[in-house]
Write a protein that holds these residues in place. Structure first.
Motif, PDB file in Angstrom:
ATOM      1  N   GLY A 102      37.881  45.938  49.794  1.00 11.15           N
ATOM      2  CA  GLY A 102      39.223  46.474  49.941  1.00 11.15           C
ATOM      3  C   GLY A 102      39.508  47.589  48.966  1.00 11.15           C
ATOM      4  N   SER A 103      40.715  48.143  49.088  1.00 13.09           N
ATOM      5  CA  SER A 103      41.166  49.187  48.173  1.00 13.09           C
ATOM      6  C   SER A 103      41.504  48.571  46.824  1.00 13.09           C
ATOM      7  CB  SER A 103      42.406  49.871  48.748  1.00 13.09           C
ATOM      8  OG  SER A 103      43.489  48.942  48.810  1.00 13.09           O
ATOM      9  N   ALA A 104      41.669  49.412  45.826  1.00 10.38           N
ATOM     10  CA  ALA A 104      42.048  48.920  44.499  1.00 10.38           C
ATOM     11  C   ALA A 104      43.349  48.130  44.575  1.00 10.38           C
ATOM     12  CB  ALA A 104      42.189  50.103  43.540  1.00 10.38           C
ATOM     13  N   GLN A 105      44.303  48.612  45.357  1.00 13.61           N
ATOM     14  CA  GLN A 105      45.591  47.934  45.474  1.00 13.61           C
ATOM     15  C   GLN A 105      45.439  46.558  46.101  1.00 13.61           C
ATOM     16  OE1 GLN A 105      48.617  50.171  47.527  1.00 13.61           O
ATOM     17  NE2 GLN A 105      50.136  48.555  47.365  1.00 13.61           N
ATOM     18  N   ALA A 106      44.630  46.468  47.185  1.00  9.21           N
ATOM     19  CA  ALA A 106      44.440  45.178  47.858  1.00  9.21           C
ATOM     20  C   ALA A 106      43.745  44.171  46.946  1.00  9.21           C
ATOM     21  CB  ALA A 106      43.634  45.381  49.138  1.00  9.21           C
ATOM     22  N   LEU A 107      42.739  44.622  46.212  1.00  5.88           N
ATOM     23  CA  LEU A 107      42.020  43.723  45.311  1.00  5.88           C
ATOM     24  C   LEU A 107      42.924  43.216  44.195  1.00  5.88           C
ATOM     25  CD1 LEU A 107      38.650  45.661  44.943  1.00  5.88           C
ATOM     26  CD2 LEU A 107      39.081  43.673  46.369  1.00  5.88           C
ATOM     27  N   PHE A 108      43.840  44.062  43.758  1.00  6.26           N
ATOM     28  CA  PHE A 108      44.731  43.677  42.671  1.00  6.26           C
ATOM     29  C   PHE A 108      45.867  42.777  43.177  1.00  6.26           C
ATOM     30  CE2 PHE A 108      48.384  44.216  39.877  1.00  6.26           C
ATOM     31  CZ  PHE A 108      47.817  43.926  38.642  1.00  6.26           C
ATOM     32  N   GLU A 109      46.509  43.180  44.242  1.00  7.84           N
ATOM     33  CA  GLU A 109      47.716  42.479  44.684  1.00  7.84           C
ATOM     34  C   GLU A 109      47.413  41.269  45.562  1.00  7.84           C
ATOM     35  OE1 GLU A 109      50.487  45.145  46.470  1.00  7.84           O
ATOM     36  OE2 GLU A 109      50.838  46.263  44.616  1.00  7.84           O
ATOM     37  N   ALA A 110      46.308  41.295  46.291  1.00  8.97           N
ATOM     38  CA  ALA A 110      46.034  40.207  47.232  1.00  8.97           C
ATOM     39  C   ALA A 110      44.569  39.807  47.211  1.00  8.97           C
ATOM     40  CB  ALA A 110      46.443  40.631  48.652  1.00  8.97           C
ATOM     41  N   PRO A 111      44.054  39.342  46.062  1.00 13.23           N
ATOM     42  CA  PRO A 111      42.652  38.909  46.016  1.00 13.23           C
ATOM     43  C   PRO A 111      42.405  37.751  46.978  1.00 13.23           C
ATOM     44  CG  PRO A 111      43.818  38.311  43.990  1.00 13.23           C
ATOM     45  CD  PRO A 111      44.733  39.192  44.760  1.00 13.23           C
ATOM     46  N   GLU A 112      41.350  37.878  47.778  1.00 12.09           N
ATOM     47  CA  GLU A 112      41.049  36.870  48.794  1.00 12.09           C
ATOM     48  C   GLU A 112      40.246  35.698  48.233  1.00 12.09           C
ATOM     49  OE1 GLU A 112      42.120  36.720  51.873  1.00 12.09           O
ATOM     50  OE2 GLU A 112      43.256  38.588  51.704  1.00 12.09           O
ATOM     51  N   HIS A 113      39.768  35.824  47.018  1.00 12.05           N
ATOM     52  CA  HIS A 113      38.916  34.815  46.403  1.00 12.05           C
ATOM     53  C   HIS A 113      39.292  34.711  44.928  1.00 12.05           C
ATOM     54  CE1 HIS A 113      35.165  32.875  45.026  1.00 12.05           C
ATOM     55  NE2 HIS A 113      34.923  32.565  46.284  1.00 12.05           N
ATOM     56  N   THR A 114      39.190  33.525  44.357  1.00 16.83           N
ATOM     57  CA  THR A 114      39.547  33.368  42.950  1.00 16.83           C
ATOM     58  C   THR A 114      38.689  34.246  42.047  1.00 16.83           C
ATOM     59  OG1 THR A 114      38.099  31.421  42.796  1.00 16.83           O
ATOM     60  CG2 THR A 114      40.450  31.021  43.208  1.00 16.83           C
ATOM     61  N   PHE A 115      37.416  34.503  42.440  1.00 17.06           N
ATOM     62  CA  PHE A 115      36.574  35.355  41.612  1.00 17.06           C
ATOM     63  C   PHE A 115      37.147  36.761  41.532  1.00 17.06           C
ATOM     64  CE2 PHE A 115      33.262  38.524  41.059  1.00 17.06           C
ATOM     65  CZ  PHE A 115      32.715  38.107  39.851  1.00 17.06           C
ATOM     66  N   VAL A 116      37.668  37.275  42.639  1.00 21.15           N
ATOM     67  CA  VAL A 116      38.253  38.617  42.641  1.00 21.15           C
ATOM     68  C   VAL A 116      39.467  38.646  41.714  1.00 21.15           C
ATOM     69  CG1 VAL A 116      39.268  40.443  44.060  1.00 21.15           C
ATOM     70  CG2 VAL A 116      37.447  38.999  44.997  1.00 21.15           C
ATOM     71  N   GLY A 117      40.294  37.602  41.789  1.00 24.56           N
ATOM     72  CA  GLY A 117      41.444  37.524  40.900  1.00 24.56           C
ATOM     73  C   GLY A 117      41.033  37.502  39.439  1.00 24.56           C
ATOM     74  N   TYR A 118      39.992  36.761  39.125  1.00 24.20           N
ATOM     75  CA  TYR A 118      39.507  36.631  37.747  1.00 24.20           C
ATOM     76  C   TYR A 118      38.823  37.918  37.274  1.00 24.20           C
ATOM     77  CZ  TYR A 118      35.821  35.601  34.340  1.00 24.20           C
ATOM     78  OH  TYR A 118      34.959  35.662  33.280  1.00 24.20           O
ATOM     79  N   PHE A 119      38.029  38.550  38.139  1.00 32.56           N
ATOM     80  CA  PHE A 119      37.173  39.659  37.733  1.00 32.56           C
ATOM     81  C   PHE A 119      37.935  40.981  37.671  1.00 32.56           C
ATOM     82  CE2 PHE A 119      33.539  42.653  38.254  1.00 32.56           C
ATOM     83  CZ  PHE A 119      32.752  42.182  37.216  1.00 32.56           C
TER      84      PHE A 119
END
Length: 362
Positions: free
Chosen positions: A223-240
């Motif tokens: 996803g875009s930087a905004q999507a990864l930041f605002e709506a992480p689909e996985h806990t790893f994305v949120g953490y990383f």
């Protein structure tokens, strides 16, 4: 340039894999659009370089196919795939001038000298190498040599894709920032398909239109930087992604209610079925940027203890203890927060996400 398709792709370096952990690259299907700028982002050992090497032909996948514009290239060697690859360290001819290094890939393919000169000058100007064109590469600093490597990768306009394997590792921090921006500008001007491997989230989010986040051989979100930041689909994305990463707080079900320790939370209607499933591993996620402080009288106020408060210049970074859990918050002002003191936090409903078995459900 080419549209790159990965069809049911997987790779294991050991024969006869039986467990998910046996795979360096777990089964996936993805499409890379013609002219797109992509970053493969993840920690060391997550499989991003393996994936890049499969696309380039340096590694043959143990399962699945690689297609360029619909043509199966899985069994084709690197030289037959019409790609350019830039590695971590400079790959240039020290005895040649900068001009000859940049011209080499074009001369090797029979370009006329006038066309070669025009293209070399164009790429050299983009990378701010014009003043060095007559100098031998051997006399230049490692930063300049890596810029030549980048130029050699970018100089051919007819490649299916340009692949970068952490190419800014040897660049000093200030020049690294400048080159990230420059690569972005070059991509917009030349419209080349670029795939960029990095473990640096700033590098990935600065450079790419789409970021492919990987962990343990699996693509967990694109996803875009905004999507990864605002709506992480996985806990790893949120953490990383993020500094600090997302607050990830384990929850439990008690008498049909979602509990964060002793604190009840409403179960989102869209996720009720998955959250209520037997054996579900439930996690509440909220970015530090979205945690708010509030008055004790507010209906959704959560009582916490202040652990620390740091003035970061542009914001305050505060750490709290919420029951048994640590919570970080980025705040515009610190108010009267002081270590050891009481505070009340609020998790805005529209910014609070829920995960079951590490995958987002609401």
């Amino acid at each position: 340039m080419a549209r790159i398709e990965l069809a049911d792709l997987a790779h294991a370096y050991k024969p006869n894999p039986t467990q998910p952990s046996d795979y360096a690259l777990r089964p996936m299907s993805k499409t890379w659009d013609d002219g797109g700028a992509y970053a493969l982002l993840g920690p060391s050992g997550c499989g991003k370089t393996t994936l890049l090497n499969i696309i380039s032909g340096l590694v043959r996948p143990s399962h699945g196919r690689v297609l360029f514009d619909g043509k199966d290239v899985t069994d084709l060697p690197t030289e037959a795939r019409n790609i350019a690859q830039v590695f971590q360290f400079p790959v240039i001819y020290d005895t040649m001038t900068v001009y000859d290094n940049l011209a080499f890939p074009l001369r090797n393919r029979g370009w006329k000298e006038a066309e070669t000169r025009k293209r070399v000058q164009q790429v050299a100007e983009m990378l701010e190498l014009s003043a060095d064109l007559k100098h031998r590469a051997s006399g230049l600093a490692v930063d300049a040599k890596q810029k030549i490597s980048l130029g050699r990768g970018l100089v051919r306009p007819d490649v299916a894709a340009v692949l970068f394997d952490e190419p800014l590792t040897v660049i000093d921090p200030h020049l690294k920032w400048l080159l990230r921006r420059k690569l972005k500008e070059i991509h917009h001007e030349l419209k080349l398909s670029l795939i960029y491997v990095t473990h640096d989230q700033v590098e990935a989010l600065t450079f790419a239109d789409q970021v492919v986040v990987m962990t343990q051989g699996e693509v967990v979100q694109t996803g875009s930087a905004q999507a990864l930041f605002e709506a992480p689909e996985h806990t790893f994305v949120g953490y990383f992604i993020g500094n600090p990463g997302m607050n990830l707080l384990p929850c439990t079900l008690k008498d049909g209610r979602l509990m964060l320790g002793d604190l009840p939370f409403s179960i989102p209607a869209a996720a009720a079925g998955q959250i209520a499933a037997d054996g579900a591993n439930i996690t509440l996620g909220i970015r530090p940027e979205f945690v708010e402080t509030c008055d004790a009288q507010q209906a959704d106020a959560l009582r916490a203890t202040v652990t620390s408060v740091k003035n970061m210049g542009t914001h305050f970074l505060a750490d709290f203890r919420l029951g048994q859990y640590a919570v970080a918050a980025k705040l515009a002002t610190a108010g009267d927060l002081a270590p050891g003191g009481a505070a009340y936090l609020r998790f805005p409903q529209q910014r609070t996400l829920f995960y079951v078995n590490d995958k987002r459900v609401a």
